[in-house]
Motif scaffolding. Structure first.
Motif, PDB file in Angstrom:
ATOM      1  N   VAL A   1      10.713  19.511 -41.811  1.00 53.31           N
ATOM      2  CA  VAL A   1       9.804  18.472 -41.338  1.00 53.31           C
ATOM      3  C   VAL A   1       9.072  19.002 -40.108  1.00 53.31           C
ATOM      4  N   ASP A   2       7.746  18.944 -40.155  1.00 48.54           N
ATOM      5  CA  ASP A   2       6.896  19.318 -39.031  1.00 48.54           C
ATOM      6  C   ASP A   2       6.641  18.035 -38.232  1.00 48.54           C
ATOM      7  N   TYR A   3       7.258  17.926 -37.059  1.00 47.68           N
ATOM      8  CA  TYR A   3       7.155  16.688 -36.295  1.00 47.68           C
ATOM      9  C   TYR A   3       5.879  16.585 -35.476  1.00 47.68           C
ATOM     10  N   ARG A   4       5.132  17.637 -35.373  1.00 46.40           N
ATOM     11  CA  ARG A   4       3.832  17.547 -34.714  1.00 46.40           C
ATOM     12  C   ARG A   4       2.739  17.250 -35.735  1.00 46.40           C
ATOM     13  N   GLY A   5       2.834  17.883 -36.895  1.00 46.30           N
ATOM     14  CA  GLY A   5       1.864  17.619 -37.944  1.00 46.30           C
ATOM     15  C   GLY A   5       2.202  16.401 -38.775  1.00 46.30           C
ATOM     16  N   LYS A   6       3.405  15.800 -38.557  1.00 48.49           N
ATOM     17  CA  LYS A   6       3.882  14.633 -39.311  1.00 48.49           C
ATOM     18  C   LYS A   6       3.799  14.908 -40.815  1.00 48.49           C
ATOM     19  N   LEU A   7       4.487  15.992 -41.205  1.00 48.24           N
ATOM     20  CA  LEU A   7       4.426  16.467 -42.577  1.00 48.24           C
ATOM     21  C   LEU A   7       5.781  17.041 -42.979  1.00 48.24           C
ATOM     22  N   GLY A   8       6.264  16.669 -44.166  1.00 42.51           N
ATOM     23  CA  GLY A   8       7.519  17.196 -44.679  1.00 42.51           C
ATOM     24  C   GLY A   8       7.295  17.948 -45.979  1.00 42.51           C
ATOM     25  N   TYR A   9       8.174  18.916 -46.261  1.00 43.84           N
ATOM     26  CA  TYR A   9       8.035  19.740 -47.462  1.00 43.84           C
ATOM     27  C   TYR A   9       9.407  20.252 -47.859  1.00 43.84           C
TER      28      TYR A   9
ATOM     29  N   THR B   1      17.753  16.180 -64.575  1.00 39.70           N
ATOM     30  CA  THR B   1      16.880  16.960 -63.690  1.00 39.70           C
ATOM     31  C   THR B   1      15.401  16.592 -63.841  1.00 39.70           C
ATOM     32  N   SER B   2      15.122  15.443 -64.445  1.00 39.51           N
ATOM     33  CA  SER B   2      13.725  15.074 -64.698  1.00 39.51           C
ATOM     34  C   SER B   2      12.930  14.874 -63.411  1.00 39.51           C
ATOM     35  N   GLY B   3      13.614  14.554 -62.317  1.00 39.87           N
ATOM     36  CA  GLY B   3      12.907  14.351 -61.063  1.00 39.87           C
ATOM     37  C   GLY B   3      12.908  15.562 -60.156  1.00 39.87           C
ATOM     38  N   ASP B   4      13.402  16.698 -60.658  1.00 40.25           N
ATOM     39  CA  ASP B   4      13.482  17.895 -59.824  1.00 40.25           C
ATOM     40  C   ASP B   4      12.104  18.533 -59.616  1.00 40.25           C
ATOM     41  N   GLY B   5      11.960  19.206 -58.492  1.00 41.67           N
ATOM     42  CA  GLY B   5      10.706  19.910 -58.226  1.00 41.67           C
ATOM     43  C   GLY B   5      10.417  19.964 -56.744  1.00 41.67           C
ATOM     44  N   LEU B   6       9.225  20.391 -56.406  1.00 42.16           N
ATOM     45  CA  LEU B   6       8.798  20.467 -55.016  1.00 42.16           C
ATOM     46  C   LEU B   6       8.210  19.141 -54.574  1.00 42.16           C
ATOM     47  N   ILE B   7       8.297  18.871 -53.283  1.00 44.67           N
ATOM     48  CA  ILE B   7       7.780  17.616 -52.744  1.00 44.67           C
ATOM     49  C   ILE B   7       7.184  17.868 -51.368  1.00 44.67           C
ATOM     50  N   GLU B   8       6.091  17.219 -51.078  1.00 43.93           N
ATOM     51  CA  GLU B   8       5.496  17.230 -49.749  1.00 43.93           C
ATOM     52  C   GLU B   8       5.077  15.809 -49.443  1.00 43.93           C
ATOM     53  N   TRP B   9       5.238  15.396 -48.186  1.00 42.01           N
ATOM     54  CA  TRP B   9       4.934  14.004 -47.879  1.00 42.01           C
ATOM     55  C   TRP B   9       4.395  13.834 -46.467  1.00 42.01           C
ATOM     56  N   THR B  10       3.594  12.771 -46.332  1.00 39.13           N
ATOM     57  CA  THR B  10       3.070  12.335 -45.042  1.00 39.13           C
ATOM     58  C   THR B  10       3.538  10.898 -44.842  1.00 39.13           C
ATOM     59  N   ALA B  11       3.010  10.229 -43.829  1.00 40.04           N
ATOM     60  CA  ALA B  11       3.398   8.845 -43.566  1.00 40.04           C
ATOM     61  C   ALA B  11       2.869   7.884 -44.622  1.00 40.04           C
ATOM     62  N   THR B  12       1.912   8.328 -45.433  1.00 40.30           N
ATOM     63  CA  THR B  12       1.303   7.420 -46.404  1.00 40.30           C
ATOM     64  C   THR B  12       1.330   7.921 -47.842  1.00 40.30           C
TER      65      THR B  12
END
Length: 229
Positions: free
Chosen positions: A62-70, A80-91
């Motif tokens: 989690v990048d707490y300055r850019g408010k971004l997780g990956y 495993t149907s929900g497996d994979g990469l994920i990236e998220w912001t506040a919205t």
């Protein structure tokens, strides 16, 4: 404290002694815990998400300055149907499904095959967990004097990966009196946050967010992601 709703903690392997009022030193350490995450720019995290039909584990940063997780998502006790990469912001949440997801997300995310959806404010244990994780950073310390007044307390001592920590509960959430004690933080001697436990909705087990489970990898935005939004 944390910018997430409805915190309720489960017990951990905590030494006896609490609850009691915070000392001045403990209040100061709790007050700077989220600022420490921001000060570090980002932290490596492992987010364990409960679920009645099996859980999920998000391993990433989690990048707490850019408010971004990956990170990478793996199902536990489910398919495993929900497996994979994920990236998220506040919205927003961006997902990249994978039949065989790696143990750790690649430092350079794929440039295509991402699917965007809104981050849900209710009804999703995963999205609530992502919101909580993103909210554990702040560009300024909290008010140490107000924490004890609003119900923050010391509960005991514990160890996280060999580190001795104090376990403290947070204050009542803004606009939600009576919620003091609904979040527990595992805080080191210098105010570093090492673990957070929170319940989400009607899930029987809490969300667990562990920090520094491996080296922090800076988060690179995927196509369509605007950091901080």
């Amino acid at each position: 404290m944390a910018a997430a709703a409805a915190f309720l903690l489960a017990d951990g392997g905590i030494g006896s002694g609490g609850p009691r009022a915070l000392t001045s030193d403990e209040a100061n350490r709790l007050a700077i815990a989220r600022f420490r995450n921001y000060e570090a720019h980002g932290r490596a995290v492992t987010i364990t998400v409960p679920g009645t039909a099996g859980g999920l584990t998000v391993t990433g940063s989690v990048d707490y300055r850019g408010k971004l997780g990956y990170g990478v998502v793996h199902g536990t006790g489910r398919d495993t149907s929900g497996d994979g990469l994920i990236e998220w912001t506040a919205t927003s949440v961006f997902v990249h499904p994978m039949v065989k997801a790696p143990a750790h997300a690649p430092a350079s995310p794929p440039r295509s095959a991402w699917y965007r959806r809104p981050l849900l404010s209710a009804g999703s244990a995963l999205d609530s967990s992502l919101t909580i994780a993103l909210g554990l950073g702040s560009d300024r310390p909290d008010n140490a004097e107000l924490l004890p007044q609003n119900g923050a307390a010391w509960w005991g001592q514990d160890q996280v990966d060999g580190r001795r920590v104090d376990v403290m509960t947070g204050p009542s959430s803004p606009g939600r009196s009576g919620t003091a004690g609904n979040v527990r933080y595992w805080i080191g001697p210098d105010g570093t946050m090492y673990r957070v436990r929170v319940s989400v909705g009607s899930q029987p087990q809490p969300v667990v967010i562990d920090f520094d489970t491996r080296k922090y990898v800076p988060v690179a935005p995927v196509p369509g992601v605007t950091p901080g939004r």
